[in-house]
Design a protein around this motif. Sequence first.
Motif, PDB file in Angstrom:
ATOM      1  N   SER A  24       0.617  -1.464  -0.001  1.00  0.00           N
ATOM      2  CA  SER A  24       0.057  -0.005   0.134  1.00  0.00           C
ATOM      3  C   SER A  24       1.002   1.210  -0.415  1.00  0.00           C
ATOM      4  CB  SER A  24      -0.812  -0.375   1.333  1.00  0.00           C
ATOM      5  OG  SER A  24      -1.741  -1.304   1.312  1.00  0.00           O
ATOM      6  N   LYS A  25       2.075   1.290   0.823  1.00  0.00           N
ATOM      7  CA  LYS A  25       2.757   2.207   0.370  1.00  0.00           C
ATOM      8  C   LYS A  25       4.019   2.416  -0.623  1.00  0.00           C
ATOM      9  CE  LYS A  25       3.214   2.165   5.526  1.00  0.00           C
ATOM     10  NZ  LYS A  25       4.460   2.644   6.403  1.00  0.00           N
ATOM     11  N   VAL A  27       2.112   1.574  -3.999  1.00  0.00           N
ATOM     12  CA  VAL A  27       1.259   2.058  -4.797  1.00  0.00           C
ATOM     13  C   VAL A  27       0.069   1.576  -4.209  1.00  0.00           C
ATOM     14  CG1 VAL A  27       0.276   1.539  -7.003  1.00  0.00           C
ATOM     15  CG2 VAL A  27       2.872   1.149  -6.634  1.00  0.00           C
ATOM     16  N   PRO A  28      -0.925   2.321  -4.011  1.00  0.00           N
ATOM     17  CA  PRO A  28      -2.746   2.005  -3.565  1.00  0.00           C
ATOM     18  C   PRO A  28      -2.975   1.377  -4.488  1.00  0.00           C
ATOM     19  CG  PRO A  28      -2.032   4.937  -4.081  1.00  0.00           C
ATOM     20  CD  PRO A  28      -1.129   4.085  -4.799  1.00  0.00           C
ATOM     21  N   LEU A  29      -4.196   0.393  -3.730  1.00  0.00           N
ATOM     22  CA  LEU A  29      -4.561  -0.624  -5.131  1.00  0.00           C
ATOM     23  C   LEU A  29      -5.649   0.276  -5.823  1.00  0.00           C
ATOM     24  CD1 LEU A  29      -5.423  -2.859  -4.692  1.00  0.00           C
ATOM     25  CD2 LEU A  29      -7.041  -2.259  -3.428  1.00  0.00           C
ATOM     26  N   TRP A  30      -5.969   1.822  -5.827  1.00  0.00           N
ATOM     27  CA  TRP A  30      -6.986   2.213  -6.887  1.00  0.00           C
ATOM     28  C   TRP A  30      -5.666   3.330  -7.609  1.00  0.00           C
ATOM     29  CZ3 TRP A  30      -6.315   3.697  -1.358  1.00  0.00           C
ATOM     30  CH2 TRP A  30      -5.967   4.855  -1.472  1.00  0.00           C
ATOM     31  N   LYS A  31      -4.173   2.480  -7.460  1.00  0.00           N
ATOM     32  CA  LYS A  31      -3.691   3.403  -8.743  1.00  0.00           C
ATOM     33  C   LYS A  31      -2.636   2.312  -9.510  1.00  0.00           C
ATOM     34  CE  LYS A  31      -2.752   8.205  -7.323  1.00  0.00           C
ATOM     35  NZ  LYS A  31      -1.628   8.958  -7.013  1.00  0.00           N
ATOM     36  N   ILE A  32      -3.149   0.756  -9.139  1.00  0.00           N
ATOM     37  CA  ILE A  32      -2.527  -0.138  -9.926  1.00  0.00           C
ATOM     38  C   ILE A  32      -2.669  -0.437 -11.121  1.00  0.00           C
ATOM     39  CG2 ILE A  32      -2.535  -2.926 -10.877  1.00  0.00           C
ATOM     40  CD1 ILE A  32      -3.810  -3.057  -7.706  1.00  0.00           C
ATOM     41  N   PRO A  33      -1.923  -0.171 -12.505  1.00  0.00           N
ATOM     42  CA  PRO A  33      -1.972   0.331 -14.476  1.00  0.00           C
ATOM     43  C   PRO A  33      -3.149  -0.554 -14.712  1.00  0.00           C
ATOM     44  CG  PRO A  33       0.626   0.000 -12.966  1.00  0.00           C
ATOM     45  CD  PRO A  33      -0.221  -0.587 -11.749  1.00  0.00           C
ATOM     46  N   TYR A  34      -3.584   0.102 -15.539  1.00  0.00           N
ATOM     47  CA  TYR A  34      -4.767  -1.133 -16.006  1.00  0.00           C
ATOM     48  C   TYR A  34      -3.748  -2.486 -16.988  1.00  0.00           C
ATOM     49  CZ  TYR A  34      -8.328  -2.095 -19.860  1.00  0.00           C
ATOM     50  OH  TYR A  34      -8.914  -2.521 -20.294  1.00  0.00           O
TER      51      TYR A  34
END
Length: 112
Positions: A24-25, A27-34
């Motif tokens: 989480s520190k 990369v936030p979960l919602w910012k995982i690349p497409y």
Amino acid sequence: MIVFLRVFFIVVLISMLAVTTWASKQVPLWKIPYETWTHPWWIATLFDAYWGFLTFYCWVVYKETSVLARALWLVAILLLGNIAMAVYALIQLFRVPANGSIETVLLRRKRA
């Protein structure tokens, strides 16, 4: 066996909390690349994990007699995965004596 399982699930819980906090520190979960979300191995891993969660949940349904408890554990397991599963297992393991049998952990308690 009970002591071993307690230690095992404590290790699972601590390691999952540590790796989840670390990730989480990074990369936030919602910012995982497409590209990651659509990668075949990501999808296969998610299917594998969630079928495992639901398999564990079958035991929870057997153990828990209350509909509310079953529903809350389902939400917890689907949202938190192995963290919730380790907590559930530890609750069950600390309800029996350290020298108790594994059957007392796995089987539903008889109501008095």
